[in-house]
Scaffold this active site. Structure first.
Site, short mmCIF file in Angstrom:
data_model
loop_
_atom_site.label_atom_id
_atom_site.label_comp_id
_atom_site.label_asym_id
_atom_site.label_seq_id
_atom_site.Cartn_x
_atom_site.Cartn_y
_atom_site.Cartn_z
N LYS A 1 33.42 119.24 -5.60
CA LYS A 1 34.23 120.14 -6.43
C LYS A 1 35.62 120.30 -5.85
CE LYS A 1 30.57 122.90 -8.56
NZ LYS A 1 30.02 124.25 -8.75
N LYS B 1 28.45 119.73 -16.85
CA LYS B 1 29.31 120.58 -17.69
C LYS B 1 30.78 120.24 -17.47
CE LYS B 1 26.36 124.68 -17.45
NZ LYS B 1 26.09 125.85 -16.58
N LYS C 1 25.49 111.93 -13.16
CA LYS C 1 24.62 112.94 -13.77
C LYS C 1 25.34 113.65 -14.93
CE LYS C 1 25.46 117.14 -11.29
NZ LYS C 1 25.06 118.33 -10.63
P1 AMP Z 1 24.74 124.34 -13.32
O1 AMP Z 1 25.09 123.67 -14.60
O2 AMP Z 1 25.40 123.68 -12.16
O3 AMP Z 1 24.87 125.83 -13.35
O4 AMP Z 1 23.19 124.03 -13.10
C1 AMP Z 1 22.14 124.84 -13.57
C2 AMP Z 1 20.79 124.19 -13.30
O5 AMP Z 1 20.69 122.95 -14.01
C3 AMP Z 1 20.53 123.84 -11.83
O6 AMP Z 1 19.17 124.09 -11.53
C4 AMP Z 1 20.81 122.37 -11.76
O7 AMP Z 1 20.10 121.73 -10.73
C5 AMP Z 1 20.37 121.89 -13.13
N1 AMP Z 1 21.11 120.70 -13.55
C6 AMP Z 1 22.44 120.61 -13.78
N2 AMP Z 1 22.77 119.36 -14.19
C7 AMP Z 1 21.62 118.65 -14.22
C8 AMP Z 1 21.29 117.28 -14.58
N3 AMP Z 1 22.21 116.44 -15.00
N4 AMP Z 1 20.00 116.92 -14.51
C9 AMP Z 1 19.04 117.78 -14.11
N5 AMP Z 1 19.28 119.06 -13.77
C10 AMP Z 1 20.54 119.50 -13.82
#
Ligand code: AMP
Ligand code: TRP
Length: 337
Positions: A113, A202, A199
């Protein structure tokens, strides 16, 4: 025997995508009956990168609605907003003072980041994992269901807990409980639709790279139509040369609820022209009940607000208890009420 405790959270930034759903929230829903669960909307984490104050409150509320729409059941789970429970910020400060700086500097997500942001990296971004450790440790969580990318943060959380226990605890009476990550193999890493080696995220500037839970059927259709594939006929799982193929088949498997074997057989002779409409239909159908429920909840914001308030009250009771335990162990002067 009382149930083990689960805690997890997602940041209220943008819409949830299929990675968040399949990697995290769907697993929360599947396991929730067996545990005593706390699910928070981690709004304090959302301001570790530049954010828009006009959108924060609304995004936070929407994320709470999405938790419910995805099937979180209030009979066994508490939903709350992180910033409503002040103990999260307070414990973070205490943990900050015992966490070595170099533990944070080696966090992969921070490095990624920080590179993306260039000049304006905040202290908060570096401190992000300590706030996450506070989230988890405050609830004496046994299990933390997350996607693969959060594994290092869970290890750090355990290291911080061990350090507090070693420095300030008594042998037989640890101050903080060590949590275990709970990472499912399938769906732990949902990949981008435009690049099967990255991956789904967002923060990817291209909307075409992800499907959001609230995308309309037309948007879903357009994104799957444009997603990256390969020129090979016949679809197979687990071919390292075909990351997109593996990702799209996995999405189909998880969203259809079929077994891997059934999908492998069904799709072994298919071309993309036949598979894409199938994946499109399956995705639209899987998301429809979530979208309908989401609308229903958002049409009744008073109910949602009151539910988040109750959630914060319940969470604060547990969290304040842990905070006092740590304050006492660290030797703070207590006030007599
Ligand atoms: P975040 O979007 O970073 O707030 O992530 C929220 C949750 O979604 C966390 O548990 C991450 O590990 C999971 N997560 C985010 N992106 C992925 C992805 N591409 N595949 C699987 N899990 C994800
Ligand atoms: N860092 C997590 C993510 O980006 C979100 C998060 C914050 C979290 N606090 C947490 C996840 C506590 C699990 C437990 O996905």
């Amino acid at each position: 025997m009382s149930k083990q405790r689960v805690l997890s959270g997602v940041q209220p930034t943008g819409n949830l995508h299929l990675g968040n759903y399949l990697g995290a929230i769907r697993n929360w829903v599947e396991i929730q009956q067996e545990y005593d669960n706390f699910f928070c909307v981690v709004d304090l984490h959302a301001i570790t990168v530049p954010h828009n104050p006009k959108e924060l409150a609304d995004n936070t509320l929407k994320m709470g609605a999405l938790y419910l729409a995805c099937g979180i059941d209030l009979d066994c789970s508490t939903i709350f907003v992180q910033s409503h429970v002040k103990a999260h910020s307070e414990l973070t400060w205490l943990l900050n003072c015992i966490t070595p700086l170099n533990w944070l500097e080696r966090m992969i997500q921070f490095k990624e980041k920080a590179v993306k942001q260039g000049e304006n990296v905040s202290v908060g971004l570096l401190d992000y994992p300590v706030l996450m450790a506070a989230d988890i440790l405050l609830y004496d969580a046994d299990k933390v269901p997350v996607g693969e990318d959060q594994k290092q943060h869970l290890e750090l959380t355990r290291d911080i807990a061990v350090r507090i226990n070693d420095k300030f605890g008594k042998k037989k009476q640890p101050i903080l409980k060590l949590p275990e990550p709970m990472i499912r193999k399938q769906g732990a890493r949902v990949m981008s639709l435009t690049d099967g080696t990255k991956k789904m995220s967002k923060s990817d500037p291209s909307e075409l790279s992800r499907i959001s839970l609230l995308d309309s059927p037309d948007e879903i259709k357009r994104k799957i139509k444009k997603c990256k594939t390969d020129p090979v006929k016949g679809l197979t799982f687990d071919d390292p040369e075909r990351p997109e193929c593996n990702n799209l088949l996995t999405l189909y498997q998880l969203l259809s609820g079929k077994t891997k074997e059934a999908v492998a057989t069904e799709c072994q002779d298919m071309g993309w022209g036949q598979f894409k409409p199938l994946l499109t239909e399956t995705t639209i159908e899987a998301l429809k009940p979530i979208q309908d429920k989401y609308q229903e909840i958002m049409d009744n914001r008073d109910y949602l607000n009151s539910l988040l308030k109750d959630g914060a009250d319940q969470a604060a009771e547990v969290a304040n208890n842990t905070l006092s335990r740590v304050q006492n162990a660290l030797g703070f002067l207590t006030v007599d009420n």
